[in-house]
Design a protein around this motif. Sequence first.
Motif, PDB file in Angstrom:
ATOM      1  N   MET A  87       0.959  -1.241   0.129  1.00 23.23           N
ATOM      2  CA  MET A  87       0.052  -0.018   0.013  1.00 23.23           C
ATOM      3  C   MET A  87       0.828   1.257  -0.031  1.00 23.23           C
ATOM      4  O   MET A  87       1.843   1.508   0.715  1.00 23.23           O
ATOM      5  N   LEU A  88       0.628   1.980  -0.665  1.00 18.99           N
ATOM      6  CA  LEU A  88       1.485   3.275  -1.170  1.00 18.99           C
ATOM      7  C   LEU A  88       1.194   4.288   0.054  1.00 18.99           C
ATOM      8  O   LEU A  88       0.160   4.340   0.737  1.00 18.99           O
ATOM      9  N   LEU A  89       2.041   5.289   0.295  1.00 17.80           N
ATOM     10  CA  LEU A  89       2.064   5.983   1.738  1.00 17.80           C
ATOM     11  C   LEU A  89       1.027   6.848   1.461  1.00 17.80           C
ATOM     12  O   LEU A  89       0.272   7.222   2.256  1.00 17.80           O
ATOM     13  N   ALA A  90       0.648   7.239   0.368  1.00 17.61           N
ATOM     14  CA  ALA A  90      -0.676   8.467   0.300  1.00 17.61           C
ATOM     15  C   ALA A  90      -1.875   7.555   0.470  1.00 17.61           C
ATOM     16  O   ALA A  90      -2.716   8.029   1.316  1.00 17.61           O
ATOM     17  N   THR A  91      -1.896   6.312   0.033  1.00 20.42           N
ATOM     18  CA  THR A  91      -3.261   5.527   0.279  1.00 20.42           C
ATOM     19  C   THR A  91      -3.280   5.457   1.988  1.00 20.42           C
ATOM     20  O   THR A  91      -4.385   5.326   2.484  1.00 20.42           O
ATOM     21  N   ARG A  92      -2.002   4.957   2.592  1.00 18.68           N
ATOM     22  CA  ARG A  92      -2.003   4.632   3.796  1.00 18.68           C
ATOM     23  C   ARG A  92      -2.463   5.979   4.836  1.00 18.68           C
ATOM     24  O   ARG A  92      -3.420   6.047   5.759  1.00 18.68           O
ATOM     25  N   ALA A  93      -1.970   7.106   4.144  1.00 14.15           N
ATOM     26  CA  ALA A  93      -2.244   8.343   4.969  1.00 14.15           C
ATOM     27  C   ALA A  93      -4.010   8.665   4.834  1.00 14.15           C
ATOM     28  O   ALA A  93      -4.279   9.207   5.725  1.00 14.15           O
ATOM     29  N   VAL A  94      -4.449   8.398   3.668  1.00 12.33           N
ATOM     30  CA  VAL A  94      -5.814   9.007   3.372  1.00 12.33           C
ATOM     31  C   VAL A  94      -6.607   7.711   4.289  1.00 12.33           C
ATOM     32  O   VAL A  94      -7.781   8.278   4.974  1.00 12.33           O
ATOM     33  N   VAL A  95      -6.264   6.523   4.498  1.00 13.92           N
ATOM     34  CA  VAL A  95      -7.048   5.479   4.976  1.00 13.92           C
ATOM     35  C   VAL A  95      -6.953   5.900   6.484  1.00 13.92           C
ATOM     36  O   VAL A  95      -8.046   5.849   7.373  1.00 13.92           O
ATOM     37  N   THR A  96      -5.966   6.141   7.052  1.00 12.62           N
ATOM     38  CA  THR A  96      -5.630   6.773   8.479  1.00 12.62           C
ATOM     39  C   THR A  96      -6.619   7.806   8.684  1.00 12.62           C
ATOM     40  O   THR A  96      -7.093   7.891   9.851  1.00 12.62           O
ATOM     41  N   ALA A  97      -6.487   8.908   8.010  1.00 10.44           N
ATOM     42  CA  ALA A  97      -7.068   9.832   7.971  1.00 10.44           C
ATOM     43  C   ALA A  97      -8.948   9.714   8.016  1.00 10.44           C
ATOM     44  O   ALA A  97      -9.713  10.272   9.075  1.00 10.44           O
ATOM     45  N   ALA A  98      -9.146   8.941   7.253  1.00  9.92           N
ATOM     46  CA  ALA A  98     -10.590   8.574   7.127  1.00  9.92           C
ATOM     47  C   ALA A  98     -11.000   7.715   8.606  1.00  9.92           C
ATOM     48  O   ALA A  98     -12.206   7.982   9.239  1.00  9.92           O
ATOM     49  N   LEU A  99     -10.251   6.857   9.180  1.00 11.44           N
ATOM     50  CA  LEU A  99     -10.552   6.096  10.127  1.00 11.44           C
ATOM     51  C   LEU A  99     -10.504   7.103  11.364  1.00 11.44           C
ATOM     52  O   LEU A  99     -11.462   7.274  12.292  1.00 11.44           O
ATOM     53  N   ALA A 100      -9.625   8.125  11.536  1.00  5.30           N
ATOM     54  CA  ALA A 100      -9.961   9.098  12.361  1.00  5.30           C
ATOM     55  C   ALA A 100     -10.930  10.023  12.449  1.00  5.30           C
ATOM     56  O   ALA A 100     -11.537  10.423  13.428  1.00  5.30           O
ATOM     57  N   ALA A 101     -11.537  10.443  11.247  1.00  9.64           N
ATOM     58  CA  ALA A 101     -12.662  10.804  11.175  1.00  9.64           C
ATOM     59  C   ALA A 101     -13.800  10.209  11.535  1.00  9.64           C
ATOM     60  O   ALA A 101     -14.694  10.879  12.162  1.00  9.64           O
ATOM     61  N   VAL A 102     -13.748   8.969  11.276  1.00  9.90           N
ATOM     62  CA  VAL A 102     -15.056   8.165  11.897  1.00  9.90           C
ATOM     63  C   VAL A 102     -14.850   8.057  13.415  1.00  9.90           C
ATOM     64  O   VAL A 102     -16.083   8.262  13.966  1.00  9.90           O
ATOM     65  N   VAL A 103     -13.760   8.123  13.991  1.00 10.74           N
ATOM     66  CA  VAL A 103     -13.615   8.263  15.517  1.00 10.74           C
ATOM     67  C   VAL A 103     -14.048   9.626  16.083  1.00 10.74           C
ATOM     68  O   VAL A 103     -14.912   9.579  16.913  1.00 10.74           O
ATOM     69  N   ALA A 104     -13.879  10.894  15.299  1.00  9.85           N
ATOM     70  CA  ALA A 104     -14.308  12.053  15.416  1.00  9.85           C
ATOM     71  C   ALA A 104     -16.008  11.996  15.366  1.00  9.85           C
ATOM     72  O   ALA A 104     -16.589  12.703  16.200  1.00  9.85           O
ATOM     73  N   VAL A 105     -16.643  11.553  14.482  1.00 10.23           N
ATOM     74  CA  VAL A 105     -17.927  11.162  14.324  1.00 10.23           C
ATOM     75  C   VAL A 105     -18.696  10.579  15.300  1.00 10.23           C
ATOM     76  O   VAL A 105     -19.644  10.890  16.143  1.00 10.23           O
ATOM     77  N   ALA A 106     -17.970   9.350  15.858  1.00 10.88           N
ATOM     78  CA  ALA A 106     -18.423   8.572  17.021  1.00 10.88           C
ATOM     79  C   ALA A 106     -18.305   9.383  18.229  1.00 10.88           C
ATOM     80  O   ALA A 106     -19.217   9.179  19.054  1.00 10.88           O
ATOM     81  N   GLY A 107     -17.397  10.068  18.324  1.00 12.99           N
ATOM     82  CA  GLY A 107     -17.063  10.863  19.612  1.00 12.99           C
ATOM     83  C   GLY A 107     -17.910  12.084  19.705  1.00 12.99           C
ATOM     84  O   GLY A 107     -18.589  12.234  20.904  1.00 12.99           O
ATOM     85  N   TYR A 108     -18.499  12.733  18.624  1.00 14.31           N
ATOM     86  CA  TYR A 108     -19.779  13.632  18.466  1.00 14.31           C
ATOM     87  C   TYR A 108     -20.812  13.158  18.977  1.00 14.31           C
ATOM     88  O   TYR A 108     -21.466  13.833  19.730  1.00 14.31           O
ATOM     89  N   VAL A 109     -21.078  11.833  18.539  1.00 17.23           N
ATOM     90  CA  VAL A 109     -22.479  11.190  18.753  1.00 17.23           C
ATOM     91  C   VAL A 109     -22.225  10.618  20.391  1.00 17.23           C
ATOM     92  O   VAL A 109     -23.404  10.952  20.843  1.00 17.23           O
ATOM     93  N   GLY A 110     -21.256  10.222  20.622  1.00 22.05           N
ATOM     94  CA  GLY A 110     -20.879   9.729  22.152  1.00 22.05           C
ATOM     95  C   GLY A 110     -21.507   8.395  22.369  1.00 22.05           C
ATOM     96  O   GLY A 110     -22.612   7.863  21.582  1.00 22.05           O
ATOM     97  N   GLY A 111     -21.181   7.958  23.471  1.00 20.16           N
ATOM     98  CA  GLY A 111     -21.817   6.684  23.904  1.00 20.16           C
ATOM     99  C   GLY A 111     -21.062   5.441  23.290  1.00 20.16           C
ATOM    100  O   GLY A 111     -20.150   5.276  22.974  1.00 20.16           O
ATOM    101  N   LEU A 112     -22.092   4.511  22.721  1.00 20.58           N
ATOM    102  CA  LEU A 112     -21.787   3.090  22.507  1.00 20.58           C
ATOM    103  C   LEU A 112     -20.985   3.396  21.182  1.00 20.58           C
ATOM    104  O   LEU A 112     -20.140   2.555  20.955  1.00 20.58           O
ATOM    105  N   PRO A 113     -21.331   4.237  20.107  1.00 26.26           N
ATOM    106  CA  PRO A 113     -20.544   4.468  18.993  1.00 26.26           C
ATOM    107  C   PRO A 113     -19.106   4.329  19.104  1.00 26.26           C
ATOM    108  O   PRO A 113     -18.243   3.742  18.366  1.00 26.26           O
ATOM    109  N   VAL A 114     -18.512   5.113  20.103  1.00 27.90           N
ATOM    110  CA  VAL A 114     -17.142   5.012  20.304  1.00 27.90           C
ATOM    111  C   VAL A 114     -16.706   3.866  20.694  1.00 27.90           C
ATOM    112  O   VAL A 114     -15.612   3.469  20.101  1.00 27.90           O
ATOM    113  N   THR A 115     -17.286   2.982  21.519  1.00 28.46           N
ATOM    114  CA  THR A 115     -16.978   1.454  21.890  1.00 28.46           C
ATOM    115  C   THR A 115     -16.840   0.757  20.658  1.00 28.46           C
ATOM    116  O   THR A 115     -15.839  -0.046  20.602  1.00 28.46           O
TER     117      THR A 115
END
Length: 244
Positions: free
Chosen positions: A1-29
């Motif tokens: 996997m190329l660096l650019a692809t890994r960077a985008v995937v990591t950023a996307a996963l972090a964004a998912v965590v941010a959304v879960a954190g905004y919702v709060g509760g079970l989604p974060v778990t």
Amino acid sequence: MLLATRAVVTAALAAVVAVAGYVGGLPVTVVAGLLALAFAIGWPSLASLPFKPGSATVIAIGGAGAVLAVHYVLDQPYLRYLPVVFATTILLAFLNELLRRGGRERLVESVAGTVTGTLLAVAVAGWVAIGRTPGGEPIVVVGALALAVGSAVVALPFAGWAGATVTTLAATGAGALAALVLPDIDLVAGVVLGAAVGVLVSSLHVLFDDLHTLARRLPSIAAVVLPVTVTGILVYVVGRVLVG
């Protein structure tokens, strides 16, 4: 996997965590648990461990167990049972070696790699702990957004100290901006958290980017998930200092 692809995937996963954190509760778990399992699948290949199925199982048990242990604690300190979970997985790491056949080559390396992977997976429980802390939900969002921006900037063509500086500044700026937008978190907290996340992302990039194993799929999975799992405990520690 190329660096650019890994960077985008990591950023996307972090964004998912941010959304879960905004919702709060079970989604974060739920998100934290899935990240721990994904990391467990890829780490034995990334670390070139000799008995990959057994190591992946131990790491998955440790990561998922840590998330559940934090989720079901009723009051602070939410990480009170985390040492118990980690200690248990250390015993499982030795049991994993007893189940091996064929001479148990690279025994010390196998145990050390499995225990290290478990520690990195357990760190994801920090997202759950700070999310449950009173006033901690904005910390989850700010930390995850800083991670997303910092991870994306890693793909830019900067090398050495220049790359680390740009990444750290970008994450710091993202943390500051998120703090200005979100209620219940001040600018200083956003800047401190963003800077801490930026330093972590830069360090992990230098540590893992040159590994030849990242050309394969399973090691790449661990590499893209690793910054998100490790940032969990960092955000918890910084968040507790900032919000009490």
